[in-house]
Design an enzyme around this catalytic site. Sequence first.
Site, PDB file in Angstrom:
ATOM      1  N   HIS A   1     -10.056  -5.954  -1.988  1.00 54.98           N
ATOM      2  CA  HIS A   1      -8.668  -6.048  -1.510  1.00 54.98           C
ATOM      3  C   HIS A   1      -8.665  -6.311  -0.013  1.00 54.98           C
ATOM      4  CE1 HIS A   1      -9.911  -1.799  -1.539  1.00 54.98           C
ATOM      5  NE2 HIS A   1      -9.168  -1.644  -0.463  1.00 54.98           N
TER       6      HIS A   1
ATOM      7  N   ASP B   1       0.867  -1.186   0.000  1.00 50.93           N
ATOM      8  CA  ASP B   1       0.000   0.000   0.000  1.00 50.93           C
ATOM      9  C   ASP B   1       0.903   1.236   0.000  1.00 50.93           C
ATOM     10  OD1 ASP B   1      -1.792   2.166   0.915  1.00 50.93           O
ATOM     11  OD2 ASP B   1      -3.223   0.548   1.288  1.00 50.93           O
ATOM     12  N   ILE B   2       0.608   2.186  -0.893  1.00 55.99           N
ATOM     13  CA  ILE B   2       1.491   3.363  -0.991  1.00 55.99           C
ATOM     14  C   ILE B   2       1.132   4.462   0.025  1.00 55.99           C
ATOM     15  CG2 ILE B   2       2.285   3.034  -3.369  1.00 55.99           C
ATOM     16  CD1 ILE B   2       0.092   5.049  -4.231  1.00 55.99           C
TER      17      ILE B   2
ATOM     18  N   HIS C   1      -6.427  -5.878   3.283  1.00 57.30           N
ATOM     19  CA  HIS C   1      -5.266  -5.188   3.856  1.00 57.30           C
ATOM     20  C   HIS C   1      -4.597  -6.119   4.869  1.00 57.30           C
ATOM     21  CE1 HIS C   1      -6.504  -0.902   2.828  1.00 57.30           C
ATOM     22  NE2 HIS C   1      -7.686  -1.473   2.760  1.00 57.30           N
TER      23      HIS C   1
ATOM     24  N   GLN D   1     -14.569   2.366   1.935  1.00 55.84           N
ATOM     25  CA  GLN D   1     -13.906   1.683   0.819  1.00 55.84           C
ATOM     26  C   GLN D   1     -13.701   2.729  -0.273  1.00 55.84           C
ATOM     27  OE1 GLN D   1     -16.022  -1.573  -1.117  1.00 55.84           O
ATOM     28  NE2 GLN D   1     -14.248  -2.074  -2.405  1.00 55.84           N
TER      29      GLN D   1
HETATM   30  P1  AMP Z   1      -9.819   1.065   0.951  1.00 55.99           P
HETATM   31  O1  AMP Z   1     -10.227   2.218   1.826  1.00 55.99           O
HETATM   32  O2  AMP Z   1      -9.901  -0.257   1.663  1.00 55.99           O
HETATM   33  O3  AMP Z   1     -10.543   1.069  -0.385  1.00 55.99           O
HETATM   34  O4  AMP Z   1      -8.287   1.279   0.685  1.00 55.99           O
HETATM   35  C1  AMP Z   1      -7.696   1.474  -0.561  1.00 55.99           C
HETATM   36  C2  AMP Z   1      -6.214   1.417  -0.329  1.00 55.99           C
HETATM   37  O5  AMP Z   1      -5.579   1.395  -1.584  1.00 55.99           O
HETATM   38  C3  AMP Z   1      -5.669   2.636   0.441  1.00 55.99           C
HETATM   39  O6  AMP Z   1      -5.015   2.176   1.619  1.00 55.99           O
HETATM   40  C4  AMP Z   1      -4.699   3.268  -0.549  1.00 55.99           C
HETATM   41  O7  AMP Z   1      -3.552   3.776   0.078  1.00 55.99           O
HETATM   42  C5  AMP Z   1      -4.355   2.107  -1.472  1.00 55.99           C
HETATM   43  N1  AMP Z   1      -3.962   2.485  -2.818  1.00 55.99           N
HETATM   44  C6  AMP Z   1      -4.621   3.296  -3.675  1.00 55.99           C
HETATM   45  N2  AMP Z   1      -3.962   3.379  -4.862  1.00 55.99           N
HETATM   46  C7  AMP Z   1      -2.855   2.609  -4.729  1.00 55.99           C
HETATM   47  C8  AMP Z   1      -1.767   2.270  -5.592  1.00 55.99           C
HETATM   48  N3  AMP Z   1      -1.674   2.762  -6.841  1.00 55.99           N
HETATM   49  N4  AMP Z   1      -0.810   1.427  -5.135  1.00 55.99           N
HETATM   50  C9  AMP Z   1      -0.895   0.922  -3.877  1.00 55.99           C
HETATM   51  N5  AMP Z   1      -1.882   1.196  -3.023  1.00 55.99           N
HETATM   52  C10 AMP Z   1      -2.857   2.029  -3.436  1.00 55.99           C
END
Ligand code: AMP
Length: 141
Positions: A99, A30-31, A101, A93
């Site tokens: 996904h 996760d970035i 985590h 979300q």
């Molecule tokens: P969620 O709130 O569960 O939908 O979390 C989405 C997650 O995706 C967040 O923690 C973001 O930091 C992560 N995220 C979004 N774009 C990217 C990316 N290009 N590469 C890695 N992580 C990402």
Amino acid sequence: MEDCIFCKIVKGEIPCFKVYEDDQVLAFMDINPISPGHTLIIPKNHAANLAEISDEDLAAVHRASKKVMVGIDKALKASGVACVQLNGRGVNQVVMHYHLHLIPKIPGGPDLPVSKWEIIPGDMDEIKTTAENISNALNNG
Ligand code: AMP
Ligand code: ZN
């Protein structure tokens, strides 16, 4: 899916820090990490959430999560790993591609916001009624 950022990562159109891959699953960092080692595990097939993902892909993601968690433990000596998965805008979300985590707790680091909440006893009548409502919803399709 065309406009999905995680589908673009699967296709290699957007880079990622990959930690694991098999036929059905990709795991990458996760970035915007909550803690060092914060990893996302996704199915390669697009599905928005837990309701949409196929049983096969769901099993594959969770099988992979076991492997990746062992890797995180080994590499980072985590004192615990929270597995968190959000469904719907109401629970924040943001990326609408399923996904999971994996968020390690690093010894000496701060408590994870996703794994620490106040324990407040509930109203047993209300809990019972809600359980019945859910159970009825399941039994009545
Ligand atoms: P969620 O709130 O569960 O939908 O979390 C989405 C997650 O995706 C967040 O923690 C973001 O930091 C992560 N995220 C979004 N774009 C990217 C990316 N290009 N590469 C890695 N992580 C990402
Ligand atoms: Zn997607």
